[in-house]
Enzyme design. Structure first.
Site, PDB file in Angstrom:
ATOM      1  N   ASN A  48       0.825  -1.207   0.000  1.00  0.00           N
ATOM      2  CA  ASN A  48       0.000   0.000   0.000  1.00  0.00           C
ATOM      3  C   ASN A  48       0.860   1.259   0.000  1.00  0.00           C
ATOM      4  O   ASN A  48       0.351   2.355   0.186  1.00  0.00           O
ATOM      5  CB  ASN A  48      -0.891   0.010   1.238  1.00  0.00           C
ATOM      6  CG  ASN A  48      -1.789  -1.211   1.299  1.00  0.00           C
ATOM      7  OD1 ASN A  48      -2.388  -1.587   0.299  1.00  0.00           O
ATOM      8  ND2 ASN A  48      -1.869  -1.834   2.451  1.00  0.00           N
ATOM      9  N   SER A 182     -11.225  -0.825  -0.508  1.00  0.00           N
ATOM     10  CA  SER A 182      -9.887  -1.395  -0.391  1.00  0.00           C
ATOM     11  C   SER A 182      -9.705  -2.709  -1.146  1.00  0.00           C
ATOM     12  O   SER A 182      -8.596  -3.027  -1.529  1.00  0.00           O
ATOM     13  CB  SER A 182      -9.537  -1.594   1.082  1.00  0.00           C
ATOM     14  OG  SER A 182     -10.464  -2.463   1.695  1.00  0.00           O
ATOM     15  N   ASP A 207     -13.887   6.762   4.812  1.00  0.00           N
ATOM     16  CA  ASP A 207     -12.587   6.144   5.102  1.00  0.00           C
ATOM     17  C   ASP A 207     -11.740   6.374   3.848  1.00  0.00           C
ATOM     18  O   ASP A 207     -12.015   5.821   2.784  1.00  0.00           O
ATOM     19  CB  ASP A 207     -12.802   4.653   5.381  1.00  0.00           C
ATOM     20  CG  ASP A 207     -11.499   3.920   5.683  1.00  0.00           C
ATOM     21  OD1 ASP A 207     -10.418   4.448   5.340  1.00  0.00           O
ATOM     22  OD2 ASP A 207     -11.568   2.809   6.242  1.00  0.00           O
ATOM     23  N   HIS A 210      -7.307   4.521   1.158  1.00  0.00           N
ATOM     24  CA  HIS A 210      -6.685   4.284  -0.156  1.00  0.00           C
ATOM     25  C   HIS A 210      -6.870   5.469  -1.104  1.00  0.00           C
ATOM     26  O   HIS A 210      -6.600   5.360  -2.302  1.00  0.00           O
ATOM     27  CB  HIS A 210      -7.245   3.002  -0.771  1.00  0.00           C
ATOM     28  CG  HIS A 210      -6.923   1.798   0.046  1.00  0.00           C
ATOM     29  ND1 HIS A 210      -5.725   1.135  -0.055  1.00  0.00           N
ATOM     30  CD2 HIS A 210      -7.614   1.178   1.035  1.00  0.00           C
ATOM     31  CE1 HIS A 210      -5.703   0.137   0.827  1.00  0.00           C
ATOM     32  NE2 HIS A 210      -6.840   0.149   1.482  1.00  0.00           N
ATOM     33  N   LYS A 231      -0.364   4.097   4.518  1.00  0.00           N
ATOM     34  CA  LYS A 231      -0.428   3.611   3.133  1.00  0.00           C
ATOM     35  C   LYS A 231       0.372   4.558   2.235  1.00  0.00           C
ATOM     36  O   LYS A 231       1.587   4.551   2.310  1.00  0.00           O
ATOM     37  CB  LYS A 231      -1.873   3.411   2.737  1.00  0.00           C
ATOM     38  CG  LYS A 231      -2.340   2.175   3.505  1.00  0.00           C
ATOM     39  CD  LYS A 231      -3.723   1.719   3.365  1.00  0.00           C
ATOM     40  CE  LYS A 231      -3.846   0.418   4.158  1.00  0.00           C
ATOM     41  NZ  LYS A 231      -5.136   0.232   4.772  1.00  0.00           N
TER      42      LYS A 231
HETATM   43  C1  LIG Z   1      -5.613  -0.146   6.098  1.00  0.00           C
HETATM   44  C2  LIG Z   1      -6.970   0.327   6.255  1.00  0.00           C
HETATM   45  C3  LIG Z   1      -7.413   0.871   7.457  1.00  0.00           C
HETATM   46  C4  LIG Z   1      -6.615   0.808   8.727  1.00  0.00           C
HETATM   47  O1  LIG Z   1      -5.542   1.682   8.747  1.00  0.00           O
HETATM   48  P1  LIG Z   1      -4.314   1.326   9.679  1.00  0.00           P
HETATM   49  O2  LIG Z   1      -3.601   2.616   9.848  1.00  0.00           O
HETATM   50  O3  LIG Z   1      -3.511   0.289   8.962  1.00  0.00           O
HETATM   51  O4  LIG Z   1      -4.860   0.811  10.977  1.00  0.00           O
HETATM   52  C5  LIG Z   1      -8.679   1.409   7.498  1.00  0.00           C
HETATM   53  N1  LIG Z   1      -9.482   1.380   6.422  1.00  0.00           N
HETATM   54  C6  LIG Z   1      -9.097   0.851   5.257  1.00  0.00           C
HETATM   55  C7  LIG Z   1     -10.024   0.870   4.104  1.00  0.00           C
HETATM   56  C8  LIG Z   1      -7.838   0.292   5.132  1.00  0.00           C
HETATM   57  O5  LIG Z   1      -7.473  -0.265   3.990  1.00  0.00           O
END
Ligand SMILES: *Cc1c(COP(=O)(O)O)cnc(C)c1O
Length: 379
Positions: A48, A182, A207, A210, A231
């Protein structure tokens, strides 16, 4: 065998039978999308780290400098004495990048969700969530005690139906979705969802795990934007961006912020360097999508809308076999299985980065075509 171990071994054996067992594999990542597993050098399409920032000299230098000045640990939670001076710089740069009044950094993206959703809604409130939201949003929604209803993926009319039937029986309402999904790589219809939220007096939360550093920088229609610094930002940590009132409230109510130690200074410094890099390099931010679109074009697939492209193979065993064949040919591509994706939707998931060369992508496509690895379903 002790009773605990006997019981757990039985559970693991069941997973093995269903091709659902997972194991940790040591992976040594390098610059240029390279990764080493079992002493084999691979080109990774499973990271990522969309901009290659985890290896970038600016971030490494910022982290080194922070360690020299502040040491390796924060020493306490942010509200006690762990709020070291680097947090201000990070949160200002995040709010600026997101065009919001303020931003608040958390221990991780998972912790940002776990802290903020239960701080916003609870018993007597309603959560309307896309069927494919990430586990961290779902876990947080469950923890909140609000009534949870799921709408079919990206289906605004289904969300509308749920709101019409249920909104009036609840006090506050929160709608949850992702900017970029994701495991599917598609984007939410945010303008439509905004209209819906306005009509039903609901708050919109996205969220952006990505999206940050991959989608072009733009003002969001969401009231609450959460995301991760692990990421495209190449570092570690999570955040929520939004209004001043939202951040003030979270500082006072988000339990994952209040009851957990602040991030290490080096991590915060690296994240700040990452946001600065994104601000100054919009041409680089555009690269992961360009690379994904180059892949879909030569594969003859629908145009990619993010840096993530799934190739759905349905059966778990088929996805595992394809991933192994790709590994033998020098490519690291994750086989994604339930419960991460729905039953019978196992897939290969390709993640493209600014670090991939077109030649690497062409080599990957030749390999997929040679081995006859193609979609089971039209996407
Ligand atoms: C990776 C991810 C998270 C969590 O983030 P972290 O910082 O790794 O805990 C939350 N939502 C999505 C869609 C993700 O891909």
């Amino acid at each position: 065998m002790p009773a605990l171990d006997a019981s757990l071994t039985q559970k693991i054996d069941l997973l093995t039978q269903k091709h659902l067992r997972r194991d940790l594999v040591t992976t040594r990542r390098g610059a240029d999308a390279a990764a080493k597993r079992d002493e084999k050098s691979l080109i990774s399409f499973s990271c990522n780290d969309y901009l290659g920032l985890s290896q970038h000299p600016d971030l490494i230098a910022a982290a080194h400098k922070a360690i020299d000045i502040y040491g390796v640990g924060a020493g306490a939670s942010r509200l006690v004495s762990g709020n070291h001076p680097l947090y201000d710089a990070l949160e200002e740069s995040l709010a600026d990048y997101k065009y919001t009044q303020r931003a608040l950094a958390f221990g991780s993206g998972y912790l940002a969700c776990l802290g903020s959703i239960p701080a916003l809604v609870g018993s007597g409130d309603l959560i309307i969530a896309d069927k494919l939201i990430h586990a961290c949003m779902l876990d947080a929604a469950r923890l909140s005690g609000a009534t949870i209803m799921r709408f079919a993926h990206n289906n605004t009319s289904h969300a509308n139906m749920l709101l019409e039937a249920n909104r009036h029986e609840h006090h506050n309402c929160l709608l949850l979705t992702e900017t970029v999904f994701s495991m599917d790589g598609d984007c939410a219809p945010l303008d439509e969802l905004r209209t819906l939220c306005d009509r039903f007096d609901a708050w919109l939360m996205t969220d952006d795990a990505h999206g940050l550093g991959v989608l072009p920088r733009a003002r969001s229609v969401a009231d609450i934007q959460m995301g991760t610094l692990s990421k495209a930002a190449g570092s570690y940590g999570g955040y929520v961006a939004g209004s001043g009132a939202l951040i003030d409230h979270l500082i006072n109510s988000a339990r994952s912020l209040i009851f957990s130690t602040a991030l290490p200074p080096a991590t915060v410094a690296a994240s700040h360097a990452a946001i600065t890099y994104m601000t100054n390099n919009p041409d680089k931010v555009a690269k992961p999508l360009e690379k994904a679109q180059y892949f879909t074009k030569i594969m003859g697939m629908p145009n990619a809308t993010s840096a993530i492209v799934p190739l759905i193979l349905e059966e778990n065993e088929k996805a595992l076999r394809a991933a192994q064949e790709l590994k033998d040919a020098g490519f690291l591509v994750a086989a994604i299985r339930p419960p991460t994706v729905p039953h019978n939707k196992a897939r290969l998931r390709f993640a493209f980065s600014a670090m991939h060369s077109n030649e690497q992508i062409e080599a990957l496509v030749s390999c997929l075509k040679n081995k006859g690895i193609t979609c089971a379903l039209p996407l």
